[in-house]
Design a protein around this motif. Structure first.
Motif, PDB file in Angstrom:
ATOM      1  N   SER A   9       0.819  -1.226   0.000  1.00  0.00           N
ATOM      2  CA  SER A   9       0.000   0.000   0.000  1.00  0.00           C
ATOM      3  C   SER A   9       0.852   1.276   0.000  1.00  0.00           C
ATOM      4  O   SER A   9       0.333   2.372  -0.229  1.00  0.00           O
ATOM      5  CB  SER A   9      -0.960   0.003   1.196  1.00  0.00           C
ATOM      6  N   ASP A  10       2.157   1.143   0.226  1.00  0.00           N
ATOM      7  CA  ASP A  10       3.067   2.295   0.202  1.00  0.00           C
ATOM      8  C   ASP A  10       3.519   2.660  -1.209  1.00  0.00           C
ATOM      9  O   ASP A  10       4.136   3.710  -1.407  1.00  0.00           O
ATOM     10  CB  ASP A  10       4.316   2.008   1.040  1.00  0.00           C
ATOM     11  N   PRO A  12       2.209   3.922  -3.980  1.00  0.00           N
ATOM     12  CA  PRO A  12       1.966   5.278  -4.509  1.00  0.00           C
ATOM     13  C   PRO A  12       2.796   6.357  -3.805  1.00  0.00           C
ATOM     14  O   PRO A  12       3.291   7.280  -4.457  1.00  0.00           O
ATOM     15  CB  PRO A  12       0.462   5.491  -4.265  1.00  0.00           C
ATOM     16  N   ALA A  15       6.349   6.051  -4.981  1.00  0.00           N
ATOM     17  CA  ALA A  15       6.419   6.555  -6.363  1.00  0.00           C
ATOM     18  C   ALA A  15       6.472   8.080  -6.378  1.00  0.00           C
ATOM     19  O   ALA A  15       7.233   8.672  -7.149  1.00  0.00           O
ATOM     20  CB  ALA A  15       5.221   6.051  -7.162  1.00  0.00           C
ATOM     21  N   LYS A  16       5.679   8.714  -5.527  1.00  0.00           N
ATOM     22  CA  LYS A  16       5.682  10.177  -5.483  1.00  0.00           C
ATOM     23  C   LYS A  16       7.053  10.697  -5.048  1.00  0.00           C
ATOM     24  O   LYS A  16       7.596  11.627  -5.649  1.00  0.00           O
ATOM     25  CB  LYS A  16       4.589  10.688  -4.539  1.00  0.00           C
ATOM     26  N   TYR A  40       3.847   9.264 -11.896  1.00  0.00           N
ATOM     27  CA  TYR A  40       3.501   8.590 -10.649  1.00  0.00           C
ATOM     28  C   TYR A  40       2.901   7.215 -10.938  1.00  0.00           C
ATOM     29  O   TYR A  40       3.184   6.257 -10.218  1.00  0.00           O
ATOM     30  CB  TYR A  40       2.505   9.420  -9.840  1.00  0.00           C
ATOM     31  N   GLU A  41       2.086   7.117 -11.981  1.00  0.00           N
ATOM     32  CA  GLU A  41       1.418   5.856 -12.298  1.00  0.00           C
ATOM     33  C   GLU A  41       2.431   4.771 -12.658  1.00  0.00           C
ATOM     34  O   GLU A  41       2.347   3.644 -12.151  1.00  0.00           O
ATOM     35  CB  GLU A  41       0.417   6.049 -13.442  1.00  0.00           C
ATOM     36  N   ARG A  43       5.637   4.675 -11.952  1.00  0.00           N
ATOM     37  CA  ARG A  43       6.489   4.377 -10.792  1.00  0.00           C
ATOM     38  C   ARG A  43       5.722   3.596  -9.728  1.00  0.00           C
ATOM     39  O   ARG A  43       6.302   2.775  -9.023  1.00  0.00           O
ATOM     40  CB  ARG A  43       7.103   5.650 -10.209  1.00  0.00           C
ATOM     41  N   THR A  44       4.426   3.839  -9.603  1.00  0.00           N
ATOM     42  CA  THR A  44       3.624   3.060  -8.657  1.00  0.00           C
ATOM     43  C   THR A  44       3.647   1.588  -9.049  1.00  0.00           C
ATOM     44  O   THR A  44       3.853   0.712  -8.195  1.00  0.00           O
ATOM     45  CB  THR A  44       2.180   3.584  -8.589  1.00  0.00           C
ATOM     46  N   LYS A  45       3.472   1.295 -10.323  1.00  0.00           N
ATOM     47  CA  LYS A  45       3.524  -0.097 -10.787  1.00  0.00           C
ATOM     48  C   LYS A  45       4.902  -0.704 -10.516  1.00  0.00           C
ATOM     49  O   LYS A  45       5.015  -1.847 -10.072  1.00  0.00           O
ATOM     50  CB  LYS A  45       3.187  -0.184 -12.272  1.00  0.00           C
ATOM     51  N   TRP A  47       6.996   0.117  -8.159  1.00  0.00           N
ATOM     52  CA  TRP A  47       7.169  -0.108  -6.720  1.00  0.00           C
ATOM     53  C   TRP A  47       6.275  -1.220  -6.204  1.00  0.00           C
ATOM     54  O   TRP A  47       6.659  -1.938  -5.276  1.00  0.00           O
ATOM     55  CB  TRP A  47       7.025   1.197  -5.937  1.00  0.00           C
ATOM     56  N   GLU A  48       5.116  -1.413  -6.794  1.00  0.00           N
ATOM     57  CA  GLU A  48       4.296  -2.572  -6.422  1.00  0.00           C
ATOM     58  C   GLU A  48       5.061  -3.861  -6.715  1.00  0.00           C
ATOM     59  O   GLU A  48       5.086  -4.781  -5.892  1.00  0.00           O
ATOM     60  CB  GLU A  48       2.968  -2.560  -7.186  1.00  0.00           C
TER      61      GLU A  48
END
Length: 173
Positions: A9-10, A12, A15-16, A40-41, A43-45, A47-48
């Protein structure tokens, strides 16, 4: 402010920090078109996936529910040295730099390296990145400079090593 292991859950928040810190830290170093293209989108993927990778070590610095920085470590594919590992990234939002957050993240990951039996830790940093002085302050020793290509630009990257994890832990308390 707390330092803790990252959870999915971290992603996003990490990613920011990743995007925003790259845009401030690497402005004038990495081509602006590359920095502008960070999202951000995406990088969120990333980091997931990174957080889901069980061997990876990812810790976040959190202040009042907001992720303000992170640190990652693990043996790079290019590191074939027995008993050695790598500090792969440490990033903070610009407004949190110089406020001992990086020191706390460094201490956390060095403690984990020590628990895993590592005494030699490498870190790679762009030569023009002024934050390389952070590693030098904590006794990282220069090893060599290599070149890499980012967005068509050839950049110098310096490789540093810590040969004594316990010393870094003591210094970063």
């Amino acid at each position: 402010m707390i330092i803790r292991r990252a959870t999915i859950s971290d992603a996003p928040g990490i990613a920011k920090v990743h995007v925003d810190s790259w845009r401030t830290t690497y402005k004038g170093i990495i081509p602006q078109s590359f920095l502008d293209g960070l999202s951000y989108e995406q990088r969120t993927k990333l980091w997931e996936n990174n957080i889901s990778d069980k061997p990876s070590m990812i810790f976040v610095a959190e202040n009042e529910g907001e992720i303000i920085g992170f640190v990652t470590g693990g043996k790079r594919n290019t590191n074939e040295e027995a008993g050695a590992s790598d500090l792969t990234s440490i990033y903070l939002l610009e407004e949190w730099q110089g406020k001992r957050v990086g020191k706390k993240l460094l201490n956390q990951i060095m403690n984990v390296f020590l628990e895993q039996g590592y005494q030699k830790i490498y870190v790679e940093v762009l030569a023009e990145n002024k934050t390389r002085q952070f590693y030098q302050y904590y006794s990282a020793e220069y090893v060599k400079t290599v070149q890499l290509n980012i967005a068509g630009e050839i950049l110098n990257e310096e490789i540093y090593v810590w040969n004594n994890v316990e010393k870094v832990i003591q210094q970063s308390k």
